[in-house]
Design an enzyme around this catalytic site. Structure first.
Site, PDB file in Angstrom:
ATOM      1  CG  ASP A  40      -1.761   1.235   1.328  1.00 35.13           C
ATOM      2  OD1 ASP A  40      -2.643   1.441   0.475  1.00 35.13           O
ATOM      3  OD2 ASP A  40      -1.533   2.031   2.268  1.00 35.13           O
TER       4      ASP A  40
ATOM      5  CD  GLU B 179      -3.257  -1.995  -1.192  1.00 38.57           C
ATOM      6  OE1 GLU B 179      -3.391  -0.764  -1.279  1.00 38.57           O
ATOM      7  OE2 GLU B 179      -3.734  -2.669  -0.245  1.00 38.57           O
TER       8      GLU B 179
END
Length: 223
Positions: free
Chosen positions: A44, A116
């Site tokens: 992320d 992610e």
């Protein structure tokens, strides 16, 4: 779960440590000792940086507030889920039977988290340059028209992505009233965040008024 070599071909990257890829594709529902939550956390942050860098270089004349809106339109669950689908990632996920039965392989939230996590895994093994090469290529495949006018067209969606990313809330819209004859009726809509009115607009339909109110709110937030 399908052979991970096929996924690596889709990805365009061969992991030196196959266990790192396995971890990135393992959902917490499996109750395994290692799942993809930690790699997701890392990925992320990596994606946030890379998309910010990409926009900074691509749009040299756009102000900071506008770049933040563009980033929010690209760094979000839906966007990453679309990129995961491009890689056919859902076919390779490790899920519990319950999550499998619940359609987990096609859930945006699970696909986004796994995307992610995979980017985080590549970062750990090969560094930022390789993640940039893979992720930005995917981004441009999924969103060939990355430009301010194109992404900002839907002000409601853009606003929601910004407020979710920065404030953790979703805008709500309230009809204040309508006026005018039936053939030319206008609607007044108030936009609220956490119950507080942020903007108000009038349109020839409720939808148009909501879009206008969202546009005004976006302009206020970026100041």
């Amino acid at each position: 779960m399908k052979n991970l070599e096929e996924f690596e071909r889709n990805l365009g990257y061969k992991f030196k440590k196959s266990e790192l890829l396995e971890e990135a594709l393992t959902h917490k529902s499996t109750k395994q000792a290692l799942n993809n939550e930690r790699l997701e956390f890392l990925g992320d942050a990596v994606m946030d940086l890379l998309v910010a860098e990409y926009l900074f270089k691509k749009f040299s004349k756009i102000a900071e507030g506008d770049m933040s809106k563009l980033r929010a339109a690209l760094v979000n669950e839906k966007s990453f889920a679309n990129m995961a689908r491009r890689l056919k990632m859902g076919e390779f996920l490790r899920l519990s039977q319950a999550e499998e039965n619940n359609g987990g392989r096609e859930k945006d939230s699970i696909l986004s988290d796994a995307f992610e996590a995979v980017m985080g895994a590549i970062y750990l093994e090969a560094g930022l340059l390789k993640v940039r090469e893979i992720s930005i290529s995917l981004l441009e495949l999924c969103y060939p028209q990355i430009d301010f006018a194109h992404l900002e067209k839907d002000y409601k969606t853009a606003l929601q992505e910004v407020t979710q990313a920065t404030l953790g809330v979703i805008p709500t819209y309230e009809l204040i009233g309508s006026f005018g004859p039936d053939h030319k009726k206008e609607f007044e809509i108030a936009l609220l965040l956490n119950g507080k009115e942020i903007s108000r607009a009038v349109g020839s339909s409720k939808k148009q008024a909501q879009q206008l109110a969202a546009k005004i709110a976006l302009e206020k937030i970026k100041k």
